[in-house]
Design a protein around this motif. Sequence first.
Motif, PDB file in Angstrom:
ATOM      1  N   SER A 143       0.422  -0.812   0.233  1.00  0.00           N
ATOM      2  CA  SER A 143      -0.266   0.213   0.219  1.00  0.00           C
ATOM      3  C   SER A 143       1.217   0.710  -0.429  1.00  0.00           C
ATOM      4  O   SER A 143       0.473   2.486  -0.559  1.00  0.00           O
ATOM      5  CB  SER A 143      -1.158   0.006   1.231  1.00  0.00           C
ATOM      6  OG  SER A 143      -1.443  -1.144   1.329  1.00  0.00           O
ATOM      7  N   ARG A 144       2.406   1.623   1.246  1.00  0.00           N
ATOM      8  CA  ARG A 144       2.903   1.786   1.001  1.00  0.00           C
ATOM      9  C   ARG A 144       3.481   2.537  -0.376  1.00  0.00           C
ATOM     10  O   ARG A 144       3.267   3.664  -0.878  1.00  0.00           O
ATOM     11  CB  ARG A 144       3.829   1.970   1.841  1.00  0.00           C
ATOM     12  CG  ARG A 144       5.230   3.330   2.092  1.00  0.00           C
ATOM     13  CD  ARG A 144       5.557   3.308   3.263  1.00  0.00           C
ATOM     14  NE  ARG A 144       6.144   1.738   3.071  1.00  0.00           N
ATOM     15  CZ  ARG A 144       7.406   1.511   2.180  1.00  0.00           C
ATOM     16  NH1 ARG A 144       8.157   2.294   1.690  1.00  0.00           N
ATOM     17  NH2 ARG A 144       8.116   0.364   2.469  1.00  0.00           N
ATOM     18  N   LEU A 145       4.080   1.328  -1.101  1.00  0.00           N
ATOM     19  CA  LEU A 145       4.396   1.481  -1.994  1.00  0.00           C
ATOM     20  C   LEU A 145       3.442   2.548  -3.471  1.00  0.00           C
ATOM     21  O   LEU A 145       4.395   3.386  -4.812  1.00  0.00           O
ATOM     22  CB  LEU A 145       4.942   0.059  -2.721  1.00  0.00           C
ATOM     23  CG  LEU A 145       6.132  -0.146  -1.980  1.00  0.00           C
ATOM     24  CD1 LEU A 145       6.772  -1.360  -2.474  1.00  0.00           C
ATOM     25  CD2 LEU A 145       7.575   0.498  -1.912  1.00  0.00           C
ATOM     26  N   ALA A 171       9.733  -4.290  -9.742  1.00  0.00           N
ATOM     27  CA  ALA A 171       9.938  -5.502  -9.026  1.00  0.00           C
ATOM     28  C   ALA A 171       9.763  -5.781  -7.642  1.00  0.00           C
ATOM     29  O   ALA A 171       9.290  -7.095  -7.116  1.00  0.00           O
ATOM     30  CB  ALA A 171      11.789  -5.406  -9.439  1.00  0.00           C
ATOM     31  N   GLU A 172      10.315  -5.212  -6.289  1.00  0.00           N
ATOM     32  CA  GLU A 172      10.049  -5.445  -4.996  1.00  0.00           C
ATOM     33  C   GLU A 172       8.132  -5.551  -5.073  1.00  0.00           C
ATOM     34  O   GLU A 172       7.868  -6.698  -3.795  1.00  0.00           O
ATOM     35  CB  GLU A 172      10.070  -4.088  -4.603  1.00  0.00           C
ATOM     36  CG  GLU A 172      11.341  -3.586  -4.164  1.00  0.00           C
ATOM     37  CD  GLU A 172      11.813  -1.910  -3.671  1.00  0.00           C
ATOM     38  OE1 GLU A 172      10.557  -1.649  -2.729  1.00  0.00           O
ATOM     39  OE2 GLU A 172      12.667  -1.964  -3.804  1.00  0.00           O
ATOM     40  N   ASN A 227       4.456  -9.776  -4.243  1.00  0.00           N
ATOM     41  CA  ASN A 227       3.519 -10.803  -5.073  1.00  0.00           C
ATOM     42  C   ASN A 227       3.547 -12.263  -4.472  1.00  0.00           C
ATOM     43  O   ASN A 227       2.843 -13.149  -4.596  1.00  0.00           O
ATOM     44  CB  ASN A 227       3.205  -9.653  -5.944  1.00  0.00           C
ATOM     45  CG  ASN A 227       1.890  -8.886  -6.271  1.00  0.00           C
ATOM     46  OD1 ASN A 227       1.612  -8.587  -4.839  1.00  0.00           O
ATOM     47  ND2 ASN A 227       2.199  -7.767  -7.219  1.00  0.00           N
ATOM     48  N   HIS A 228       4.693 -12.604  -5.209  1.00  0.00           N
ATOM     49  CA  HIS A 228       5.528 -13.438  -4.790  1.00  0.00           C
ATOM     50  C   HIS A 228       5.712 -14.293  -3.712  1.00  0.00           C
ATOM     51  O   HIS A 228       5.678 -15.431  -2.988  1.00  0.00           O
ATOM     52  CB  HIS A 228       6.970 -13.876  -5.531  1.00  0.00           C
ATOM     53  CG  HIS A 228       7.358 -15.125  -5.796  1.00  0.00           C
ATOM     54  ND1 HIS A 228       6.576 -16.436  -6.349  1.00  0.00           N
ATOM     55  CD2 HIS A 228       8.537 -15.443  -4.983  1.00  0.00           C
ATOM     56  CE1 HIS A 228       7.640 -17.044  -6.342  1.00  0.00           C
ATOM     57  NE2 HIS A 228       8.750 -16.916  -5.579  1.00  0.00           N
ATOM     58  N   LYS A 229       5.988 -13.143  -3.221  1.00  0.00           N
ATOM     59  CA  LYS A 229       5.635 -13.855  -1.311  1.00  0.00           C
ATOM     60  C   LYS A 229       5.158 -14.271  -0.668  1.00  0.00           C
ATOM     61  O   LYS A 229       4.085 -14.967  -0.230  1.00  0.00           O
ATOM     62  CB  LYS A 229       7.154 -12.207  -0.109  1.00  0.00           C
ATOM     63  CG  LYS A 229       8.068 -12.493  -0.510  1.00  0.00           C
ATOM     64  CD  LYS A 229       8.811 -11.466   0.453  1.00  0.00           C
ATOM     65  CE  LYS A 229      10.539 -11.800   0.198  1.00  0.00           C
ATOM     66  NZ  LYS A 229      10.557 -10.563   0.699  1.00  0.00           N
ATOM     67  N   ALA A 230       3.609 -13.170  -0.801  1.00  0.00           N
ATOM     68  CA  ALA A 230       1.610 -12.930  -0.852  1.00  0.00           C
ATOM     69  C   ALA A 230       1.655 -15.086  -0.738  1.00  0.00           C
ATOM     70  O   ALA A 230       0.756 -14.788   0.124  1.00  0.00           O
ATOM     71  CB  ALA A 230       0.795 -11.909  -1.677  1.00  0.00           C
TER      72      ALA A 230
END
Length: 459
Positions: free
Chosen positions: A49-51, A217-218, A223-226
Motif C-alpha cells: 500500500s505504501r509503495l 520489481a519489489e 506478490n510472490h511472497k504473498a
Amino acid sequence: MAAAQGQGQGQSQAMGAQRGSELESMLAKEREDKRRLDEALTARIMDISRLEDELRKERDEKRVLNARLESLANSESRIRDLEANLSNMSLNGGSYANVSAASSAASAAEITQLQKRIAELEALLSSSSSSSSTSGNTLELQSLLDAERRESERLRNELLIARRATDDMLSERGKATADLQSKLAVMEAELSRATATTSESRTKNAQLEAFLRAKDAEVEALNHKATLLAEKDGIIAALNQRLQEQTRMAAADMATLNQRLIQESQAKDALVVRLTSSRPTPTPRNVDPAMWALFYKFDPYHTKKLDAGQLSKLLETGPWPPLSTRSVVLLIRTYDRNGDFVDFDFLVQIWPALHKWKTEFQKHSTTGAKDTFVFGYVPVKSLRAALKDIDITVPSKTIELVCRRAKYPNELVGWDEFVTLAARFRAQLNEFEHIDTDRDKAITILFDQYMDVLNRCLT
C-alpha cells in the motif's frame, strides 16, 4: 501383582499426559507460526500500500513535469514568433525609411527647380524692368513669380512635414526595436532557465522511471511472497486439521485410558480391602514392634518395601517438619546407592540418624526472625559445626561454595535444607569410604568410576 498394576496404571497415565502435552505443544507451535506468518503478510500488505501511494505521487509529479514541458514548448514557439515579428518590423521600417528618404529627395529636387525658376523669373522681371517693357508683361511675370514662391513655400512645408513624419516613424521604430529586444532578452533568459529546468526534469524523470522499475520489481517480489504465504496458510490449515484429528484421537485415547484407570483403581481398591482384611504379617524376631508397626502401616501391599512417596509419609510422623521429596530421595541414596525402594533395615538405620540430626540442628538453630518457623534455623557460620556433630566433616571452603550457590535467605539454613546437605555430604563420604579401602584418605579411580560417583551423589 498389585504393584505391577499400579506401575502400569502410572505408566498409562504418564503416557497419556505426555502425548497430550506433546499435541498441545505442537498445536501451540503451529499457532505461533501462523500468527507470525499473518503478521508478516500484514506487514507486506502495508508495504505494498505504501509503495502504491508513492507510485501515485511519482506519477502526479510526472504529469506536472509534462505540463511544464508543454508550457516550455509554447514559450519557445512564442519566442520564435516574436523574432519573426521583429525581423518583419526591421524590414518594414527600412523600406519606410527608404521611401521617406526618396520622397524627401524628390521634394528637395522640386524645391531646387522652383528656386531656379524663381531666379529665372526674377531675372526676367529685372530685365523687363530695365528694358522698359510693358506693364502687362511685368505684372504677368510678377504673378508668376508669386505663384512660384507660394508653390515653393508649399513644397517646403510639405518637406518639413514629411521630415517630421519620418523622424517620428524612426523614433517609433527605435522604441519598438528596443522594446522587442528587451522582450527578446527576457524570453531568452526564460528559455535558458526553462532549458535548464527541462534538463533537470528529464534527469529526474529518468531517475523516477528507474525508481518505478525498482518498485515494480519489489511489488512483484512481494506478490510472490504473498503467494507463498497463501500456500503456507493452506499448509497451516492442513496441519490444523491434522492436529484436530490427532487431538480427537488423543481425547479418545485419554477416555479409554481413564476407563482403564477407573477399572484398575477399582481392582486395586478391592485388592487393598482384601489384603487389609486378611491376617497381618507377624512381627519378626529381634525387631522393635513399634518400629515394625510403623513400617507395616505405610506398606499397604505388604511388599516389605517403601518407595519415596511412602517413606515421605512415614517420616512425616516424626518429631520434625515435613521433608521435601528431594530430601527423601537423597536420604534413600545415602544408605542405598541404587535406591528406588527401601526396606525395614533402612528405616532402622535412618530413624535414629534423623533423631540425632534433629538434636544437633536444634542445638545450633536460632529463630533469626519473628515470622520464621518455630523449629528454627542454623546460621551458615554454624553449619560446619552442626555437620561435624553428626559425624560429617566437610572443609569450610566446600560449605562456603555450596551456600553461595544455594543463596540461602538471610544466610539461614532450614530443617529441610539441613537434611538435604547432610544427606548429600553423607552420600559423598560413603562413596569415598567405599573406594578408600585402606583408609588413608586418598583414592585412585578411573574416569568412568568418577562419573558414576558424581551421577549417584548429585542426582
